[in-house]
Scaffold this motif. Structure first.
Motif, PDB file in Angstrom:
ATOM      1  N   ALA A 122       4.376   5.827  -5.277  1.00 26.76           N
ATOM      2  CA  ALA A 122       4.436   5.773  -6.741  1.00 26.76           C
ATOM      3  C   ALA A 122       3.354   6.650  -7.367  1.00 26.76           C
ATOM      4  O   ALA A 122       3.598   7.295  -8.391  1.00 26.76           O
ATOM      5  CB  ALA A 122       4.315   4.328  -7.226  1.00 26.76           C
ATOM      6  N   ARG A 123       2.163   6.674  -6.775  1.00 30.01           N
ATOM      7  CA  ARG A 123       1.102   7.550  -7.287  1.00 30.01           C
ATOM      8  C   ARG A 123       1.498   9.020  -7.174  1.00 30.01           C
ATOM      9  O   ARG A 123       1.044   9.852  -7.949  1.00 30.01           O
ATOM     10  CB  ARG A 123      -0.204   7.308  -6.543  1.00 30.01           C
ATOM     11  N   ALA A 124       2.362   9.340  -6.205  1.00 26.78           N
ATOM     12  CA  ALA A 124       2.854  10.714  -6.038  1.00 26.78           C
ATOM     13  C   ALA A 124       3.985  11.023  -7.013  1.00 26.78           C
ATOM     14  O   ALA A 124       4.532  12.123  -6.995  1.00 26.78           O
ATOM     15  CB  ALA A 124       3.323  10.931  -4.601  1.00 26.78           C
ATOM     16  N   PRO A 165      -3.904   2.739   3.228  1.00 29.03           N
ATOM     17  CA  PRO A 165      -3.171   3.979   2.977  1.00 29.03           C
ATOM     18  C   PRO A 165      -3.398   4.582   1.593  1.00 29.03           C
ATOM     19  O   PRO A 165      -3.322   5.795   1.435  1.00 29.03           O
ATOM     20  CB  PRO A 165      -1.702   3.571   3.142  1.00 29.03           C
ATOM     21  N   TYR A 166      -3.669   3.755   0.594  1.00 28.66           N
ATOM     22  CA  TYR A 166      -3.838   4.299  -0.756  1.00 28.66           C
ATOM     23  C   TYR A 166      -5.214   4.926  -0.954  1.00 28.66           C
ATOM     24  O   TYR A 166      -5.455   5.551  -1.981  1.00 28.66           O
ATOM     25  CB  TYR A 166      -3.566   3.234  -1.827  1.00 28.66           C
ATOM     26  N   LEU A 167      -6.116   4.796   0.026  1.00 25.42           N
ATOM     27  CA  LEU A 167      -7.433   5.437  -0.068  1.00 25.42           C
ATOM     28  C   LEU A 167      -7.647   6.522   0.972  1.00 25.42           C
ATOM     29  O   LEU A 167      -8.403   7.462   0.744  1.00 25.42           O
ATOM     30  CB  LEU A 167      -8.555   4.396   0.079  1.00 25.42           C
ATOM     31  N   ILE A 168      -7.028   6.397   2.124  1.00 22.36           N
ATOM     32  CA  ILE A 168      -7.231   7.346   3.219  1.00 22.36           C
ATOM     33  C   ILE A 168      -5.913   8.071   3.486  1.00 22.36           C
ATOM     34  O   ILE A 168      -4.984   7.497   4.054  1.00 22.36           O
ATOM     35  CB  ILE A 168      -7.729   6.628   4.489  1.00 22.36           C
ATOM     36  N   ALA A 188       0.834  -1.205   0.000  1.00 20.13           N
ATOM     37  CA  ALA A 188       0.000   0.000   0.000  1.00 20.13           C
ATOM     38  C   ALA A 188       0.871   1.258   0.000  1.00 20.13           C
ATOM     39  O   ALA A 188       0.610   2.201  -0.757  1.00 20.13           O
ATOM     40  CB  ALA A 188      -0.939  -0.008   1.199  1.00 20.13           C
ATOM     41  N   TRP A 189       1.907   1.276   0.837  1.00 20.55           N
ATOM     42  CA  TRP A 189       2.821   2.422   0.848  1.00 20.55           C
ATOM     43  C   TRP A 189       3.490   2.589  -0.521  1.00 20.55           C
ATOM     44  O   TRP A 189       3.657   3.712  -1.002  1.00 20.55           O
ATOM     45  CB  TRP A 189       3.897   2.251   1.913  1.00 20.55           C
ATOM     46  N   ALA A 190       3.898   1.495  -1.131  1.00 18.58           N
ATOM     47  CA  ALA A 190       4.538   1.578  -2.446  1.00 18.58           C
ATOM     48  C   ALA A 190       3.605   2.260  -3.440  1.00 18.58           C
ATOM     49  O   ALA A 190       4.033   3.119  -4.230  1.00 18.58           O
ATOM     50  CB  ALA A 190       4.933   0.178  -2.936  1.00 18.58           C
ATOM     51  N   MET A 191       2.317   1.906  -3.405  1.00 21.01           N
ATOM     52  CA  MET A 191       1.350   2.544  -4.307  1.00 21.01           C
ATOM     53  C   MET A 191       1.188   4.023  -3.987  1.00 21.01           C
ATOM     54  O   MET A 191       1.103   4.854  -4.902  1.00 21.01           O
ATOM     55  CB  MET A 191       0.000   1.829  -4.232  1.00 21.01           C
TER      56      MET A 191
END
Length: 167
Positions: free
Chosen positions: A21-23, A143-146, A15-18
């Protein structure tokens, strides 16, 4: 561009990786268990595709996933990183050992963060030389949603105690 190192490729590590990476940041992922980081890349790609299908990610999932790579060793993972996010088991001794190794491998400017939900940073940073750069960065799940993270610092560098005054 800042490089992010993710140590531990379980659910929270992925989740942290996503998130990073999304940033737009390059991410390197490592796990102590052989093959787990490599397998995590496929799971991340699937999760990103699901998020895209649900309209929660607008960038192409493949473009985000391309920013994430698996490392074979911890040293390779943290090389050149400006932030290390640890996601290991909630066990004190392994966390202490890992943070001692991270403190040894990383320069003094690198932030060392743990996703721990119950171990105070003071317990796993002990007398590390770089203990002042260590903290808990515990995400609200997923983490990738909140976009909410609890931050709790470790005490600053330890100081030698003063000798007791002579009687």
């Amino acid at each position: 561009m800042d490089k992010i190192a993710i140590v531990g490729a379980g659910l929270i590590g992925r989740a942290w990786a996503m998130v990073f990476a999304r940033a737009g940041l390059p991410v390197t992922l490592w796990d102590k268990a052989p093959g787990v980081a490599e397998a995590a890349l496929g799971l991340i790609a699937e999760s990103l595709a699901d998020l895209h299908a649900a309209g929660l990610v607008t960038e192409a999932p493949a473009a985000i996933a391309a920013r994430i790579a698996a490392a074979e060793t911890l040293a390779d993972c943290v090389a050149g990183a400006t932030h290390v996010q640890e996601n290991g088991p909630e066990r004190l001794l392994p966390k202490q050992e890992l943070f001692a190794e991270l403190d040894r491998l990383c320069g003094p400017e690198v932030v060392l963060a743990s996703s721990t939900s119950g171990i105070p940073a003071s317990d796993f940073t002990g007398n590390l030389r770089g203990r002042g750069r260590c903290l808990v960065a515990h995400p609200v799940n997923p983490p990738y949603l909140i976009p909410l993270v609890e931050l709790v610092g470790a005490p600053g560098p330890t100081r030698p105690s003063s000798p007791a005054p002579a009687p």
